[in-house]
Design a protein around this motif. Structure first.
Motif, short mmCIF file in Angstrom:
data_model
loop_
_atom_site.label_atom_id
_atom_site.label_comp_id
_atom_site.label_asym_id
_atom_site.label_seq_id
_atom_site.Cartn_x
_atom_site.Cartn_y
_atom_site.Cartn_z
N PRO A 385 29.85 51.69 31.42
CA PRO A 385 30.56 51.54 32.69
C PRO A 385 31.33 52.79 33.11
O PRO A 385 31.51 53.04 34.30
N GLN A 520 41.28 44.02 46.41
CA GLN A 520 41.93 43.71 45.15
C GLN A 520 43.45 43.85 45.30
O GLN A 520 43.94 44.41 46.27
N ALA A 521 44.15 43.31 44.34
CA ALA A 521 45.61 43.41 44.39
C ALA A 521 46.03 44.84 44.05
O ALA A 521 45.30 45.57 43.37
N HIS A 532 53.59 53.77 29.48
CA HIS A 532 52.30 53.06 29.55
C HIS A 532 51.24 53.87 30.32
O HIS A 532 50.20 53.34 30.68
N LEU A 536 44.76 53.84 30.65
CA LEU A 536 43.61 53.47 29.80
C LEU A 536 43.97 53.36 28.34
O LEU A 536 43.24 52.74 27.57
N ASN A 538 46.75 51.90 27.40
CA ASN A 538 47.73 50.83 27.27
C ASN A 538 47.33 49.51 27.92
O ASN A 538 48.06 48.53 27.79
N TYR A 539 46.21 49.51 28.62
CA TYR A 539 45.72 48.27 29.24
C TYR A 539 44.22 48.15 28.99
O TYR A 539 43.51 49.17 28.96
N HIS A 540 43.78 46.92 28.85
CA HIS A 540 42.35 46.67 28.68
C HIS A 540 41.62 47.07 29.96
O HIS A 540 42.12 46.81 31.06
N PRO A 541 40.46 47.71 29.84
CA PRO A 541 39.73 48.12 31.05
C PRO A 541 39.55 46.99 32.06
O PRO A 541 39.65 47.22 33.27
N MET A 542 39.30 45.76 31.59
CA MET A 542 39.07 44.68 32.57
C MET A 542 40.34 44.35 33.35
O MET A 542 40.26 43.81 34.46
N ILE A 543 41.47 44.66 32.79
CA ILE A 543 42.72 44.48 33.54
C ILE A 543 42.86 45.60 34.57
O ILE A 543 43.16 45.37 35.74
N TYR A 545 40.54 47.47 35.92
CA TYR A 545 39.50 47.46 36.95
C TYR A 545 39.80 46.50 38.09
O TYR A 545 39.29 46.66 39.20
N LYS A 546 40.57 45.45 37.82
CA LYS A 546 40.71 44.43 38.86
C LYS A 546 41.83 44.76 39.86
O LYS A 546 42.09 43.96 40.75
N TYR A 547 42.43 45.90 39.72
CA TYR A 547 43.49 46.29 40.65
C TYR A 547 43.10 47.50 41.47
O TYR A 547 42.23 48.27 41.10
#
Lengths: 709, 709
Positions: A385, A520-521, A532, A536, A538-543, A545-547
Motif C-alpha cells: 500500500p 473523511q474526518a 506522537h 506513522l 505512533n498510530y496504526h496505518p488503518m487509523i 488512512y481514515k483521516y
C-alpha cells in the motif's frame, strides 16, 4: 567577494558531537562509492560510531518473509552492503595494538572543504601505556578516478620515538541501526565471503552473488621519524566491481598524492563553476546550500547502471534503495547544471525497463511498471500500500525524461532510451486505468492507488497520479507522432489523457486529493501529543488512512509541477487547505510548500519552509541523520531556490520569476539550457540574466519575469 | 419412516479415495478435541495421509515476521498444534514392525454412523513377510466425557497364529499443508517438548508455554487368539489441559467399552432429537445436511474458554483460528437448537474482552476491538487490510449476543456477560467513527474499514459494517436504558446510530457497498480464465481491490440480517446487481445468496445455491477439504434451510415464512424458543407448527406466514 570559509563545514559550527551524525555529515563519496567519516581506529565494537563503505548498486538480497503472503508480492529484499571502512587502520606501537585494546582517540579538528572535495581531520591519540601522538588525516573520494579513495595519514609523536606500525583493517562489525526507527529503515546482516589475496580483498554476497574487489596500496608500513615531527603515509584504496570478472584488473597504481589532489581540486572547481549558488545576506544559509549541493554531487551514480539512493552513499537508511526521489527531487539540479549526470541517472531507468515490463506482466497489466523501491530494478517493497501501489513512479520517471529533453534539447537520448520508457508506461496507464461513467460523463479513472501522501492509501483518482499520468500519456502521444510509432495505440493514449478524471469539490472550491479524501474526518491535531509525530511511528496505518491528514505535499506537488494550469485563487485555496492537514512527516514536503508559497506570494511562509529544508541535515531536524543524509530534501532545497525564489519553470522556454524573499539580498546562479550556460542574478529589485556571447537563445525580460527561448 | 442408512456416511458413496480428504470427512470430535481419521499404522512419512489430533485452544505462538513493520501490527502468530494421532498404533508380529517398514494396508470398509457418533472401519493388512489379517476399528470422541477418545481394535488373522503386539505410537510428522494454497491457510512446525511418564505423555509448547497431558489406557498388549477369529483390544485416550497443573490428575479410568458406547448413543440421541432436520424428496441432500449438523456438533467448544475454529477440529486450515464465522454462520444453529452450547461460545468472547480492550487502546481507540482472527483473544492477523480492518467483527459478536437473548430470553446471561461486550464495542464505534458533513447533512461515518467482501479493502462506509454498527449501538442504548448505566454515553450512541450514514445511488437505484464501490470499473469476467479463480491466488490484491468484484455476500448479507428494513424491489435490484459481481470465492457466500433468493421469490436460484452449500465438503466443491471442513458453510447450509426455505427471522417474535422450493416435498425440524421446543413441518401447501402442551407461546398462522410469540 566570496570567502573561502563559506565552503568549509567546520565541526566547531555543528550542534553536536554524536559520532554517527558526524560520520554522515562528513561522509565522502563520488557516486560510485561513499565512505562514512568513522573513527579511523574503530574495529568491531571497541569504539563508538558506525563507519562503513557503501558501493553504489552493491547489495545483498534476501527472501522477504510475509506474515501472510499474497499473489504478486515483491519477493526479495535488497540491501546495500555495509563494507569495511576504507579509512580504518590498525596502529601498533611495540606490543600495543589499537585493534586489541581501546586507545584513547579524540577528534580535535575537522573541516570538510567543499571547494576542494577534501576532508581534513586531526585526532589526539593516547595508548593505554601512555604513549601519545597526533594523527592527521587528509582524505577524498576521487571524482576524476571514480574507483579511488585517497587518504594521507600523518603522525607526530609526543612522548616516544618507536615506530608506529600501520596496516589497513577490515572492519566487519554490523551494528544494526535501531529497528524501532522509521520502518522504511531496515538494516540486514550481510553474509559476505572475504578472501585474502595479497593486498586485494574480494567480497562476495551470498544470495545476490555480487562480487567486489578492493586493492590497497600504500607507500610505507610504519611511521618512523622523531618526536614532534609529522611523518606521513599515503594510502590509496581502489574499488572494483568484480561480478563479471574472474580476476579483477585494477587500472590504477600508486600515484603521487599531490597529483591526485590536484585532479580533485580541478574537478570540484569545474563542479562549483556551474553549480554554485551564491546567496547574499545569510552566511549560514550560504554554507548550508553548498553543503546540500556538495552531497548531491557526491551521491549521483554516473555510470548509467546505478542511480541516487535515498540516503546517497552516506548510510544504510532505506537500504540503499532508489525511489522517485531521484526524478522528482534530485534530477532537476543535474538537468539544469550537469546534464551528463542527469543522462546517466535516466539511463539507469532504461536499463531496468525489462524488469519493469516483467513486473507489469506479473500484475496482469500491459506495458511496464517500475519498482517503487529497488536497486537492480526488481520491486522490493514489502508493504505494497505504500510501495507498489504508488504507481505514480511510472509517470515520475517519464517526467524526468521529459524535463531532460526540454531543458537539454537532447532528442537523440530520447530516441535511443527515453521513448521506450515513455511508450511502455503509457501502455501501462491505459490498461491499469479505466474509462468509467463518472458524475454523468465518461472519464478515465485510475483507482486503487497510493499517491505521494503515504498517509492515504489505496484511493481512487489521486489527483497527483492522474495529473502525472496524463502528462505521461501526452508525452507518449507526442513522441509517437514524432517517430511515427504506435499508430494503433496513440488514439487510446490521447483519449485517456483527454478524459482524465480530476476531482473537484465545488462547494469547498477545492481540488480533491482523491475521491474520498475530503469526505473523511479531519485529523485531531489538538489531541495529538507532540511526541506522537511522525504519526506513522505512533498510530496504526488503518487509523491514519481514515483521516484527512497528509504526510507530505500531494495535490500541492501536482500544482507545483503544473502551476500554469491553475488560477492563483485556486492555488491559494488548495494551499491553505492542504497545509492545515499536512504534518511534513516526510522530508519531501517542506520544499514543495516553500515553492508554492513563493509562487502564490506568501513570502514569509516560503522563506520559513525553505530554511527548514536548507539546513535539515546540518541541524538534524528529522533526528535521523545518523542513518544518512536526506538526499531528496537536499534536492528540494535547490528546488525551493530555483523553482521557488527564482520561479524557474519550463513553458515554451525557460521562465524565471523573481520571488526573492526580503531576507535574501541577492541570489546568483547558473543554468544550462540546450547546451549553453546562462548566468542569473536576482536581487530585490530585478532579475539580471547574462547569456554567453553568440548564444542561440533570446531573452525577454518584462518586470519580474524572464523568458529564455 | 426414516431409514438408519440416512445417518450413515459410507465411503462407497464418496467421490474419491484421497487420504487427506477422507481423514477430514471422517474426523471425530466433541468440541474439546478432534481426531482426523488417518491411517492407523502411519508413523512419520511412511504411509500416505496427514493424521493428527487437534485440541481446541491448544496452540503454539511465534513472532510474526513482517517484510516491513508498522505501528500497531499484530505481534504473534498462533497456530493450533497438530498432535499425535490418537488412533495410531504400532503393530509387531515377530520381528516385523509396522513402524519400521511399510505394511500393506487397505481401507476396505468405512462408515460414519452419525446417529451414534461412531466411526466403523475395516482394513486389510499384509506384512512384508506375507502375514495377512483384517483390522477393524470402532472409534468415537465421547460427548459425555469430553476428555475421552475411545477406540476398539479387532484383528482376525488369516495365515498365521503368532500374537500381534500392540502399542500406541506418537506420530510427530508435520507435513505442512501446501503453502501455495489459500494464503489464510498457514501451517507451522510446532516445537513440542515430549516427556514420557509411564503411559502419560505431556506436550509443552515452546513459546506459548501451554501444556497438555494425554494418558493411554488399554486392556491388553497383544492380540492372541486363533486364525479367522476377531480378537479385540480396547484403548482409551484421556486428554487433559495441564497448563495450570503441576501433575495432571485424570478423572477417568478404564471403563467398559459398552458403557461408553451406550453413553455416546444416548448423547447423540439427545442431539438429533432436537437438531435433526428431515427433508423429504432427496436422500443425498438429507444425508448431506445431517453430515453438516454432525460436524457442527463436533466442533463447538463448550467450556466457555474455547470457540469454534473455522475448520472445526478437523484440520490445520486457518491455523485453528476463531473468526466472525462463529457468530454469523454457526451460532444461530446452536441458539435455536442447543442454547447451552451457544451460551458457552458467547462466554468465550466475554473471556477475551480484556484483550479486545487492550487492542483498542493500542490503536488509540476507546472501548474494545475484538481480534479478527485469534485463539486466545490476541489479534493474530498478519495482513491488516483483510484482518484488523474488518472491524465489523465487533458488531458481529454483539449480534450473536443479541440474537441469543431474543431467542432464549436469557437476560441473566446478558446482564452477567453480554452487556459489557455490548457497551465496550459501542464505545469503540463512537470513537472510531466520525460525525461528518456528508451530502449536505451531518452523518455518522465509519471510514477506512474492510467489510465482509475481502475483494474490497480499506473503504469508507461499508454498508454492512455501518448497518451492523448501528444495530450494535442501538442494542447498547437498549441495555444501558434497561440497566440504567452509561447515562452520559447513551446519547452519543443513540445519535451515532440515528445519523448512521448509508450510501445509496439514486440513479442506479442501488444500495452502495461502500462510498467508492459503484464508481469503480467492473471486473472483466469474460477475460478471466477459469483457472484464475479464486482471484486472490491469481491477482495482486491491489488489482482486485480497484474493481467492482466481490469475494462474497456483503451488502446482500446486511440485507439478509435486516430484510424487513427493505422493500422487495430494492432487495431484488441489489441482489441482481451484486450477484453479477460476486465470485463466491469464499465459502461464506452461497448460503446467503440462497437465503435472499428464497426471500425474494427466486426459487430456482435459492435451491441451486443451497445445493452447492449443502454438499460442499462431501463433494469437495472448494477442492481443499483436506485442510479441514468448511464449518461456516455448514452453518450456512442450516441458515439456507431455516432463514431461507423456512423464512425464519426474529421480528417481535419468531417469524416463519414458507419458501420451500418444489424440489423438497417436506421440511421438518424443531426450534427452541425461550426454553420451549416447537416442532415445525413445512410442505408445499402449508406450515404446521406444534407447540408443546401448556406452552407460554402463542401461534398466529396466516397463509404461508407464522408468528410465534
Amino acid at each position: 567577494m566570496e570567502k573561502n570559509s563559506d565552503f568549509i563545514l567546520d565541526i566547531k559550527e555543528l550542534p553536536n558531537r554524536n559520532a554517527e551524525y558526524l560520520e554522515t555529515l562528513f561522509a565522502l563519496g563520488n557516486g560510485k562509492f561513499g565512505v562514512r567519516a568513522g573513527n579511523p581506529l574503530k574495529v568491531n565494537q571497541q569504539y563508538p560510531g558506525n563507519p562503513g563503505l557503501f558501493v553504489n548498486g552493491f547489495f545483498e538480497s534476501e527472501e522477504i518473509q510475509y506474515g501472510e503472503w499474497a499473489y504478486g508480492y515483491a519477493k526479495q529484499h535488497q540491501t546495500i552492503c555495509k563494507l569495511p571502512n576504507l579509512r580504518g587502520v590498525t596502529l601498533r606501537i611495540g606490543s600495543e595494538d589499537s585493534a586489541k585494546e581501546e586507545w584513547q582517540i579524540k577528534l580535535t579538528h575537522a573541516q570538510l572543504d567543499m571547494k576542494q572535495g577534501v576532508l581534513f581531520e586531526r585526532y589526539a591519540v593516547k595508548t593505554p601505556a601512555g604513549k601519545s601522538f597526533d594523527l592527521k588525516m587528509t582524505s577524498f573520494a576521487s571524482l576524476a578516478r571514480s574507483e579511488l579513495f585517497v587518504c594521507k595519514y600523518e603522525i607526530s609523536k609526543h612522548n616516544f620515538e618507536e615506530p608506529v606500525h600501520f596496516t589497513q583493517s577490515l572492519f566487519q562489525e554490523r551494528e544494526a541501526i535501531n529497528e524501532n526507527d522509521d520502518p522504511r529503515v531496515v538494516s540486514k546482516e550481510q553474509d559476505l565471503g572475504i578472501e585474502q589475496n595479497q593486498d586485494i580483498y574480494q567480497f562476495t554476497t551470498k544470495n545476490s552473488q555480487k562480487k567486489l574487489a578492493i586493492k590497497w596500496i600504500k607507500n610505507d608500513d610504519s611511521f618512523e621519524g622523531k618526536k614532534d615531527q609529522f611523518v606521513s603515509i599515503f594510502q590509496i584504496s581502489s574499488i572494483m566491481d568484480a561480478t563479471d570478472e574472474s580476476a579483477p584488473s585494477f587500472s590504477c597504481e600508486l600515484a603521487e598524492f599531490d597529483t591526485l589532489l590536484k585532479e580533485q581540486r580541478q574537478m570540484y572547481h569545474n563542479f562549483w563553476s556551474v553549480s554554485d549558488i551564491r546567496i547574499k545576506g545569510n552566511d549560514t544559509l550560504q554554507k548550508g546550500i553548498r553543503f546540500n549541493l556538495f552531497h548531491l554531487n557526491q551521491g549521483a551514480g554516473r555510470d548509467g547502471q546505478t542511480n541516487f539512493a535515498a540516503k546517497g552513499l552516506t548510510g544504510e537508511g532505506y537500504e540503499g534503495h532508489y525511489f522517485w526521489d531521484t526524478e522528482l527531487y534530485i534530477l532537476p539540479f543535474f538537468i539544469y547544471t550537469q546534464p551528463k549526470t542527469a543522462k546517466a541517472l535516466l539511463s539507469y531507468r532504461w536499463t531496468i525497463l525489462e524488469q519493469a515490463k516483467a513486473r507489469a506482466k506479473e500484475l496482469n497489466q500491459s506495458g511496464a511498471l517500475f519498482a517503487w523501491r529497488t536497486i537492480d530494478g526488481q520491486e522490493t517493497s514489502a508493504y505494497y500500500p505504500a510501495g507498489t501501489a504508488q504507481v505514480h513512479i511510472n509517470a515520475d520517471i517519464v517526467y524526468g525524461f521529459q524535463l531532460y529533453e526540454r531543458v537539454t534539447g537532447d532528442h537523440q537520448f530520447i530516441e535511443e532510451k527515453g521513448r521506450e520508457v515513455v511508450f511502455e508506461t503509457a501502455k501501462f496507464w491505459v490498461d491499469f486505468g479505466d474509462f468509467i461513467n463518472k458524475e454523468g460523463q465518461l472519464a478515465f479513472c485510475i483507482n486503487g492507488v497510493t499517491g505521494p501522501d503515504e498517509y492515504s492509501a489505496l484511493v481512487n483518482n489521486n489527483y497527483y497520479t492522474n495529473k502525472m499520468a496524463q502528462n505521461n500519456l501526452r508525452y507518449a502521444v507526442e513522441l509517437a507522432n514524432r517517430y511515427q510509432l504506435f499508430e494503433n495505440e496513440r488514439e487510446k493514449w490521447q483519449k485517456a489523457a483527454d478524459l482524465m478524471y480530476f476531482g473537484y469539490n465545488q462547494e469547498m472550491g477545492l481540488t480533491k486529493q482523491d475521491d474520498g479524501f475530503l469526505d473523511q474526518a479531519l485529523w485531531d491535531f489538538e489531541k495529538t501529543p507532540k511526541d506522537h509525530y511522525p504519526l506513522l511511528l505512533n498510530y496504526h496505518p488503518m487509523i491514519i488512512y481514515k483521516y484527512q491528514v497528509c504526510k507530505q505535499a500531494d495535490t500541492v506537488l501536482a500544482e507545483m509541477l503544473f502551476t500554469d494550469d491553475f488560477s492563483k485563487e485556486q492555488l491559494l485555496r488548495d494551499y491553505a487547505y492542504y497545509e492545515k492537514v499536512t504534518t511534513h512527516d516526510s522530508s519531501l514536503s517542506r520544499s514543495i510548500f516553500s515553492i508554492m508559497a513563493s509562487r502564490t506570494g506568501q513570502v514569509k511562509k516560503a522563506y520559513n519552509y525553505f530554511m527548514d529544508t536548507a539546513l535539515m541535515d546540518v541541524t538534524d531536524l528529522q533526528g535521523n541523520v545518523e542513518d544518512g543524509i536526506h538526499a531528496a530534501n537536499m534536492g528540494g532545497s535547490w528546488l525551493s531556490l530555483m523553482y521557488g525564489f527564482a520561479g524557474l519553470r519550463y513553458d515554451q522556454g525557460l521562465k524565471l520569476t523573481n520571488y526573492l524573499p526580503k531576507e535574501i539580498e541577492e541570489l546568483r546562479f547558473q543554468l544550462m539550457f540546450k547546451g549553453e550556460r546562462i548566468e542569473v542574478i536576482l536581487t530585490q529589485q530585478k532579475i539580471d540574466c547574462v547569456l554567453i556571447p553568440n548564444s542561440k537563445h533570446t531573452l525577454t525580460i518584462s518586470g519580474k519575469e524572464v523568458l529564455i527561448n
